[in-house]
Scaffold this motif. Structure first.
Motif, PDB file in Angstrom:
ATOM      1  N   LEU A  80       0.844  -1.182   0.000  1.00  0.00           N
ATOM      2  CA  LEU A  80       0.000   0.000   0.000  1.00  0.00           C
ATOM      3  C   LEU A  80       0.890   1.246   0.000  1.00  0.00           C
ATOM      4  O   LEU A  80       1.633   1.501   0.942  1.00  0.00           O
ATOM      5  CB  LEU A  80      -0.907  -0.003   1.238  1.00  0.00           C
ATOM      6  N   ASP A  81       0.847   2.015  -1.081  1.00  0.00           N
ATOM      7  CA  ASP A  81       1.643   3.227  -1.234  1.00  0.00           C
ATOM      8  C   ASP A  81       0.827   4.396  -0.680  1.00  0.00           C
ATOM      9  O   ASP A  81      -0.094   4.882  -1.324  1.00  0.00           O
ATOM     10  CB  ASP A  81       1.971   3.433  -2.715  1.00  0.00           C
ATOM     11  N   LEU A  82       1.161   4.834   0.528  1.00  0.00           N
ATOM     12  CA  LEU A  82       0.376   5.861   1.218  1.00  0.00           C
ATOM     13  C   LEU A  82       0.771   7.254   0.738  1.00  0.00           C
ATOM     14  O   LEU A  82       1.956   7.613   0.736  1.00  0.00           O
ATOM     15  CB  LEU A  82       0.592   5.741   2.726  1.00  0.00           C
ATOM     16  N   ARG A  83      -0.229   8.066   0.335  1.00  0.00           N
ATOM     17  CA  ARG A  83      -0.006   9.426  -0.157  1.00  0.00           C
ATOM     18  C   ARG A  83      -0.910  10.389   0.616  1.00  0.00           C
ATOM     19  O   ARG A  83      -1.936  10.838   0.113  1.00  0.00           O
ATOM     20  CB  ARG A  83      -0.263   9.489  -1.665  1.00  0.00           C
ATOM     21  N   PRO A  84      -0.526  10.714   1.862  1.00  0.00           N
ATOM     22  CA  PRO A  84      -1.406  11.500   2.714  1.00  0.00           C
ATOM     23  C   PRO A  84      -1.139  13.005   2.648  1.00  0.00           C
ATOM     24  O   PRO A  84      -0.009  13.452   2.471  1.00  0.00           O
ATOM     25  CB  PRO A  84      -1.073  10.972   4.098  1.00  0.00           C
TER      26      PRO A  84
END
Length: 296
Positions: A80-84
């Protein structure tokens, strides 16, 4: 590697199993309690990842402890590539009351994480994205779909009833050209007339209609209709997030190139397995677990 990008809500969920729903001023002693991450789109991204897909997650977090807790948990999710984005405020909170037969009632406080704002959407990378999935909980959803359309990226929509309280036509800009729309019976009932025909009129391609204990239907743009029933013999405990699990597995199957009947059947099976456990994301099966279940 090209990702499927999931953009939308994230929450901290408290689920309580109750022998019955409380009457006014009644205190009901619950039999079980679980707390964990939630959110329609975040749930779908986690299910997609557990099904073997490569997912990026675009969310907006706050500055409270719950936001830090959820971020830490999301960073631990494999593939899961998190982009917050981070803005001042508190995380979305959801309290779910689960009845003995597995049905649920929810209370939701939107906080700042119900949907990324316009600046967060504008900052999201799309150059490594193969497909966009979102739910229209905020005005920035239209701008996001417009960016995807201009970039030649296909998109899918989770059609939540709360997102079109002013009528389904209010979502025309995001529905026109959508490759897949996911709609449950409550959302279908909120669309006047024939819901499938109405979505077709608005420019939608395929429609996945989830039918709860009846499984799911896939209404293809070609006019073909496929149906997948749930597996028999499962004891339903909690239906929280089951539709999100189904959507994640459906998209993962499309990304993996499975046959379309296999895509629908596995999505229904994964959602059904999730319903045998309490909670949402923690109940979602992995691909290896589902393959074992198929052999039973």
């Amino acid at each position: 590697m090209a990702h499927y990008l999931f953009v939308g809500d994230v929450s901290l969920d408290l689920s309580l199993q109750a022998p019955h729903m409380p009457a006014p001023d009644e205190k009901v002693h619950c039999t079980a309690s679980t707390e964990g991450m939630g959110g329609v789109v975040t749930n779908t991204a986690v299910a997609f990842s557990r099904a073997g897909g490569s997912a990026a997650l675009g969310i907006q977090l706050g500055t409270d402890h719950a936001s830090s807790q959820v971020r830490g948990e999301l960073e631990a999710v494999l593939r899961l590539d998190l982009r917050p984005a981070v803005v001042p405020g508190g995380l979305c909170r959801v309290v779910t009351m689960i009845e003995p037969h597995g049905e649920k009632r929810l209370l939701l406080y939107p906080g700042v994480s119900i949907y990324p704002d316009a600046s967060a959407v504008a900052a999201l990378r799309l150059d490594d994205i193969a497909h966009l999935h979102t739910a229209c909980f905020g005005p920035a959803a239209e701008a996001l779909v417009s960016r995807a359309r201009q970039a030649g990226i296909g998109w899918s929509i989770d059609l939540e009833p709360a997102s079109f309280s002013g009528g389904i036509a209010t979502l025309a800009p995001v529905l026109d050209g959508a490759r897949v729309v996911f709609v449950n019976d409550r959302a279908a009932d909120a669309i006047s007339g024939d819901p499938i025909a109405r979505l077709r009129d608005l420019g939608v391609g395929d429609v996945v209609r989830t039918r709860g204990p009846l499984g799911a239907e896939l209404h293809r743009e070609t006019g073909e209709v496929l149906y997948a029933p749930p597996p028999k013999g499962l004891v339903i405990v909690d239906t929280t997030g089951a539709g999100d699990c189904l959507a994640g597995w459906f998209l993962a199957g499309i990304a993996a190139g499975w046959r379309i009947d296999t895509v629908l059947a596995r999505a229904v099976r994964a959602a059904s397995i999730a319903c045998t456990r309490v909670g949402a994301q923690t109940a979602y099966p992995t691909l290896s677990e589902l393959e074992l279940h198929e052999k039973d």
